[in-house]
Design an enzyme around this catalytic site. Sequence first.
Site, PDB file in Angstrom:
ATOM      1  N   GLU A 296       0.793   3.867   1.819  1.00 17.94           N
ATOM      2  CA  GLU A 296       1.175   4.433   3.145  1.00 17.94           C
ATOM      3  C   GLU A 296       2.381   3.573   3.733  1.00 17.94           C
ATOM      4  O   GLU A 296       3.280   4.138   4.198  1.00 17.94           O
ATOM      5  CB  GLU A 296      -0.065   4.077   4.016  1.00 17.94           C
ATOM      6  CG  GLU A 296      -1.162   5.319   3.720  1.00 17.94           C
ATOM      7  CD  GLU A 296      -2.234   4.424   2.888  1.00 17.94           C
ATOM      8  OE1 GLU A 296      -3.463   4.843   3.147  1.00 17.94           O
ATOM      9  OE2 GLU A 296      -1.827   3.654   2.072  1.00 17.94           O
TER      10      GLU A 296
ATOM     11  N   HIS B  47       0.873  -0.983   0.098  1.00 18.38           N
ATOM     12  CA  HIS B  47       0.063  -0.070  -0.121  1.00 18.38           C
ATOM     13  C   HIS B  47       0.826   1.114  -0.179  1.00 18.38           C
ATOM     14  O   HIS B  47       2.261   1.116   0.363  1.00 18.38           O
ATOM     15  CB  HIS B  47      -1.095   0.058   1.342  1.00 18.38           C
ATOM     16  CG  HIS B  47      -2.134  -0.911   1.246  1.00 18.38           C
ATOM     17  ND1 HIS B  47      -3.151  -0.569   1.974  1.00 18.38           N
ATOM     18  CD2 HIS B  47      -2.046  -2.315   0.562  1.00 18.38           C
ATOM     19  CE1 HIS B  47      -3.806  -1.755   1.815  1.00 18.38           C
ATOM     20  NE2 HIS B  47      -3.343  -2.639   0.806  1.00 18.38           N
TER      21      HIS B  47
ATOM     22  N   CYS C 140      -6.856   2.208   5.256  1.00 17.99           N
ATOM     23  CA  CYS C 140      -7.415   0.992   5.626  1.00 17.99           C
ATOM     24  C   CYS C 140      -7.246   0.756   6.983  1.00 17.99           C
ATOM     25  O   CYS C 140      -6.046   1.400   7.826  1.00 17.99           O
ATOM     26  CB  CYS C 140      -7.119  -0.187   4.479  1.00 17.99           C
ATOM     27  SG  CYS C 140      -5.529  -0.700   4.606  1.00 17.99           S
TER      28      CYS C 140
END
Length: 160
Positions: free
Chosen positions: A55, A53, A83
């Site tokens: 992040e 991801h 998420c």
Amino acid sequence: MTEQERYMKEAIRQAKKAAAIGEVPIGCVIVYEGKIIARGYNRRKTDKNTLAHAELQAIKRASKRLGDWRLEGCSMYVTLEPCQMCAGALVQARITEVVIGCMNPKAGCAGSILNLLEMPQFNHQVKVTRGVLGEECSTILKDFFKDLRVRVKEEKRQEK
């Protein structure tokens, strides 16, 4: 243009890099002492890795840059609400603030489904700012999924 908008624009640039390689267009940057120290964009499909991801990519780079897993004093600018995995990583990394472009009502854990970032039960809370360049961030995602649906439909038509 505000400082937050300027950094979010760079996160949007990262999201566009993801879109260019066929990934869901999510991007982020991490800022420390007024400078971008890390960037990330979604690479799950490309890397065949659930953990790829935007992040997490940026957190890894920022930790390496600062030489510490603690990212206190850092702010993350991300185009889509994190998420549960990424929100947990933000708390664990001790990120000071997260600035979010658009919310994610299906999987967001910074206020949509849950708010893992500001839970007083944890030993660290992350300050959250929502909606910075939200329309632009949302449009990038909507356009990506609209184009994806068209491509999938065309592929199915060609298979017949």
